[in-house]
Design a protein around this motif. Structure first.
Motif, PDB file in Angstrom:
ATOM      1  N   ALA A   1     -35.334 -51.642   6.955  1.00 46.42           N
ATOM      2  CA  ALA A   1     -34.185 -52.368   6.412  1.00 46.42           C
ATOM      3  C   ALA A   1     -33.968 -51.868   4.986  1.00 46.42           C
ATOM      4  CB  ALA A   1     -34.442 -53.866   6.423  1.00 46.42           C
ATOM      5  N   MET A   2     -32.740 -51.402   4.717  1.00 43.83           N
ATOM      6  CA  MET A   2     -32.420 -50.851   3.395  1.00 43.83           C
ATOM      7  C   MET A   2     -31.215 -51.592   2.815  1.00 43.83           C
ATOM      8  SD  MET A   2     -32.624 -46.771   4.065  1.00 43.83           S
ATOM      9  CE  MET A   2     -32.745 -46.467   5.809  1.00 43.83           C
ATOM     10  N   GLU A   3     -31.341 -51.971   1.568  1.00 47.06           N
ATOM     11  CA  GLU A   3     -30.203 -52.544   0.847  1.00 47.06           C
ATOM     12  C   GLU A   3     -30.006 -51.736  -0.423  1.00 47.06           C
ATOM     13  OE1 GLU A   3     -28.038 -56.660  -0.256  1.00 47.06           O
ATOM     14  OE2 GLU A   3     -29.900 -56.688   0.855  1.00 47.06           O
TER      15      GLU A   3
ATOM     16  N   ASP B   1     -33.624 -51.266  -2.008  1.00 44.42           N
ATOM     17  CA  ASP B   1     -34.715 -52.183  -1.678  1.00 44.42           C
ATOM     18  C   ASP B   1     -34.998 -51.901  -0.202  1.00 44.42           C
ATOM     19  OD1 ASP B   1     -36.532 -54.286  -1.535  1.00 44.42           O
ATOM     20  OD2 ASP B   1     -34.962 -55.731  -1.072  1.00 44.42           O
ATOM     21  N   ILE B   2     -36.210 -51.432   0.122  1.00 42.52           N
ATOM     22  CA  ILE B   2     -36.554 -50.999   1.474  1.00 42.52           C
ATOM     23  C   ILE B   2     -37.719 -51.830   1.999  1.00 42.52           C
ATOM     24  CG2 ILE B   2     -37.371 -49.069   2.889  1.00 42.52           C
ATOM     25  CD1 ILE B   2     -36.099 -47.174   0.845  1.00 42.52           C
ATOM     26  N   ARG B   3     -37.574 -52.288   3.241  1.00 36.33           N
ATOM     27  CA  ARG B   3     -38.647 -53.005   3.932  1.00 36.33           C
ATOM     28  C   ARG B   3     -38.938 -52.262   5.232  1.00 36.33           C
ATOM     29  NH1 ARG B   3     -34.973 -56.147   2.264  1.00 36.33           N
ATOM     30  NH2 ARG B   3     -34.155 -56.779   4.267  1.00 36.33           N
ATOM     31  N   VAL B   4     -40.204 -51.917   5.446  1.00 35.12           N
ATOM     32  CA  VAL B   4     -40.616 -51.118   6.601  1.00 35.12           C
ATOM     33  C   VAL B   4     -41.547 -51.941   7.487  1.00 35.12           C
ATOM     34  CG1 VAL B   4     -41.888 -49.059   7.328  1.00 35.12           C
ATOM     35  CG2 VAL B   4     -40.434 -48.973   5.286  1.00 35.12           C
ATOM     36  N   THR B   5     -41.310 -51.854   8.797  1.00 31.92           N
ATOM     37  CA  THR B   5     -42.173 -52.487   9.788  1.00 31.92           C
ATOM     38  C   THR B   5     -42.504 -51.464  10.857  1.00 31.92           C
ATOM     39  OG1 THR B   5     -41.041 -54.603   9.427  1.00 31.92           O
ATOM     40  CG2 THR B   5     -42.380 -54.402  11.420  1.00 31.92           C
ATOM     41  N   ALA B   6     -43.791 -51.219  11.081  1.00 36.03           N
ATOM     42  CA  ALA B   6     -44.200 -50.326  12.166  1.00 36.03           C
ATOM     43  C   ALA B   6     -43.942 -51.031  13.494  1.00 36.03           C
ATOM     44  CB  ALA B   6     -45.674 -49.972  12.027  1.00 36.03           C
ATOM     45  N   LEU B   7     -43.480 -50.271  14.483  1.00 39.38           N
ATOM     46  CA  LEU B   7     -43.167 -50.832  15.789  1.00 39.38           C
ATOM     47  C   LEU B   7     -44.155 -50.321  16.840  1.00 39.38           C
ATOM     48  CD1 LEU B   7     -39.293 -50.351  15.737  1.00 39.38           C
ATOM     49  CD2 LEU B   7     -40.580 -52.438  15.224  1.00 39.38           C
TER      50      LEU B   7
END
Length: 91
Positions: free
Chosen positions: A6-8, A78-84
């Motif tokens: 997710a990038m803002e 602002d970046i939020r990373v989640t491994a899938l």
């Protein structure tokens, strides 16, 4: 390896329009190149915001970090990373 990202984007309000336009054009070109390579298979705009939800398909977190930090808009994101991981009910 798949990652939900997710990038803002938050450009400074006083950034000159020409600089913002240049950053956006370079960002678009790199994003499209990564999509063509299969590294960025999903890119979705978040309605009403200067933000996106993406899925990256890369070897590992190090490759993801290298790609994200190479984006021209990276300093303003602002970046939020989640491994899938594959869900056991997925077909």
């Amino acid at each position: 390896m798949l990652f939900h990202v997710a990038m803002e984007v938050r450009l400074p309000p006083d950034m000159p329009a020409a600089k913002a336009d240049d950053l956006k054009a370079r960002e678009r070109d790199l994003a499209q190149a990564l999509q063509r390579q299969g590294k960025w298979p999903h890119l979705w705009r978040v309605a009403g915001r200067y933000a996106n939800i993406s899925v990256f398909d890369v070897a590992d977190a190090d490759e993801l970090h290298a790609l994200l930090s190479s984006l021209p808009l990276f300093p303003y994101m602002d970046i939020r990373v989640t491994a899938l991981a594959r869900h056991p009910s997925a077909i």
